[in-house]
Write an enzyme that holds these catalytic residues in place. Structure first.
Site, PDB file in Angstrom:
ATOM      1  N   THR A  37      89.082  86.117 -75.730  1.00  0.00           N
ATOM      2  CA  THR A  37      88.911  86.190 -77.184  1.00  0.00           C
ATOM      3  C   THR A  37      87.432  86.391 -77.517  1.00  0.00           C
ATOM      4  O   THR A  37      86.646  86.762 -76.643  1.00  0.00           O
ATOM      5  CB  THR A  37      89.499  84.930 -77.852  1.00  0.00           C
ATOM      6  OG1 THR A  37      89.553  85.128 -79.260  1.00  0.00           O
ATOM      7  CG2 THR A  37      88.687  83.674 -77.556  1.00  0.00           C
ATOM      8  N   ASN A  38      87.048  86.192 -78.761  1.00  0.00           N
ATOM      9  CA  ASN A  38      85.642  86.337 -79.156  1.00  0.00           C
ATOM     10  C   ASN A  38      85.300  85.303 -80.218  1.00  0.00           C
ATOM     11  O   ASN A  38      86.147  84.474 -80.577  1.00  0.00           O
ATOM     12  CB  ASN A  38      85.379  87.765 -79.658  1.00  0.00           C
ATOM     13  CG  ASN A  38      86.253  88.090 -80.850  1.00  0.00           C
ATOM     14  OD1 ASN A  38      86.133  87.485 -81.908  1.00  0.00           O
ATOM     15  ND2 ASN A  38      87.169  89.028 -80.682  1.00  0.00           N
ATOM     16  N   ARG A  39      84.079  85.351 -80.734  1.00  0.00           N
ATOM     17  CA  ARG A  39      83.582  84.257 -81.578  1.00  0.00           C
ATOM     18  C   ARG A  39      83.897  84.414 -83.059  1.00  0.00           C
ATOM     19  O   ARG A  39      83.385  83.677 -83.887  1.00  0.00           O
ATOM     20  CB  ARG A  39      82.074  84.120 -81.379  1.00  0.00           C
ATOM     21  CG  ARG A  39      81.726  83.549 -80.003  1.00  0.00           C
ATOM     22  CD  ARG A  39      80.221  83.487 -79.779  1.00  0.00           C
ATOM     23  NE  ARG A  39      79.527  83.062 -80.976  1.00  0.00           N
ATOM     24  CZ  ARG A  39      78.421  83.609 -81.438  1.00  0.00           C
ATOM     25  NH1 ARG A  39      77.889  84.646 -80.819  1.00  0.00           N
ATOM     26  NH2 ARG A  39      77.841  83.159 -82.520  1.00  0.00           N
ATOM     27  N   SER A  40      84.752  85.333 -83.437  1.00  0.00           N
ATOM     28  CA  SER A  40      85.073  85.475 -84.868  1.00  0.00           C
ATOM     29  C   SER A  40      85.797  84.227 -85.379  1.00  0.00           C
ATOM     30  O   SER A  40      86.797  83.794 -84.805  1.00  0.00           O
ATOM     31  CB  SER A  40      85.964  86.697 -85.096  1.00  0.00           C
ATOM     32  OG  SER A  40      86.470  86.685 -86.410  1.00  0.00           O
ATOM     33  N   ALA A  50      87.797  91.089 -85.629  1.00  0.00           N
ATOM     34  CA  ALA A  50      87.106  91.401 -84.374  1.00  0.00           C
ATOM     35  C   ALA A  50      88.203  91.588 -83.317  1.00  0.00           C
ATOM     36  O   ALA A  50      88.656  90.626 -82.687  1.00  0.00           O
ATOM     37  CB  ALA A  50      86.158  90.274 -84.001  1.00  0.00           C
TER      38      ALA A  50
END
Ligand code: PMT
Length: 211
Positions: A21-24, A88
């Site tokens: 995943t990512n930091r959104s 994102a």
């Protein structure tokens, strides 16, 4: 008007208990949804997993992976006048998802990733969307140049670019400072809370004509 907004991160499964995943945080997209609803629009928020409360008077379609977000957008976008892509979305996803939890073995584990479908890039070409198309660009260098490339390639009316190398704005922060990159000009907006910025962005987007 009817407005579709994507928000949040995607989760790309590796096995039954792990994902990429990512930091959104979803805050930028949720703030846009709240502002659009307050300004009297009908809003559909298609979001990856976040810990945020749903804004009032907003329809909600939860998704997890980039593939699910693609399907959700494809099935809904035709009913909308404006589409805003603040999510994102993962650019790559594991080529294979293990059925069982991957066991620890060996010193290294190699994951093979494959490209996801570009949702924004498919809006005009595959989904035949003719309304106002607003992309985001999360950049760490050459912000304006990269955002303009995205705007032109994906046939957007505007791309909202943020410098995500900065800790005080962009991913998982309360504030944002963006550059509005149109096909033929650029406008810089001042840093402000994502709530206030969303309100100003909605005003600007309402005044755009479909290309
Ligand atoms: O959620 P927050 O914590 O509030 O953070 C806000 C934000 C930084 C996530 C937001 O302001 C932002 O920049 N969103 C876009 C993030 C992104 O993935 O940018 P990108 O430059 O990689 O992608 C360009 C555009 O294509 C984006 O509109 C994105 O939604 C879209 N995209 C990307 C990949 C893909 N497979 N499909 C897409 O539609």
């Amino acid at each position: 008007m009817k407005i579709l907004i994507t928000a949040g991160p995607t989760r790309e499964p590796i096995d039954p208990v792990r994902y990429l995943t990512n930091r959104s945080s979803g805050k930028m997209g949720y703030s846009l949804a709240a502002a659009a609803a307050k300004r009297g629009h009908e809003v559909l928020l298609i979001s990856g997993p976040t810990s945020l409360d749903l804004p009032e008077r907003v329809d909600y379609l939860p998704v997890e992976s980039a593939a699910e977000m693609y399907q959700a957008v494809e099935s809904q976008i035709g009913r909308h006048d404006i589409a805003i892509f603040a999510a994102a979305v993962a650019d790559y996803t594991p080529a294979q998802v293990a059925d069982q939890k991957i066991k620890k073995s060996g010193e290294q584990l190699t994951l093979t990733l494959e490209k996801t479908k570009d949702i924004l890039g498919s809006a005009r070409t595959v989904m035949k969307f003719e309304g106002t198309l607003v992309g985001f660009a999360a950049e760490t260098e050459h912000v304006e140049e990269n955002a303009r490339g995205k705007c032109l390639r994906k046939n957007c009316d505007v791309v909202i670019a943020n410098d995500v190398s900065r800790k005080d704005i962009g991913f998982d922060s309360q504030e944002n400072e963006v550059m509005l990159v149109f096909p033929d000009r650029t406008e810089n907006l001042p840093k402000e809370s994502k709530e206030h910025l969303a309100y100003h962005l909605m005003e600007m987007i309402e005044n755009l004509r479909p290309s």
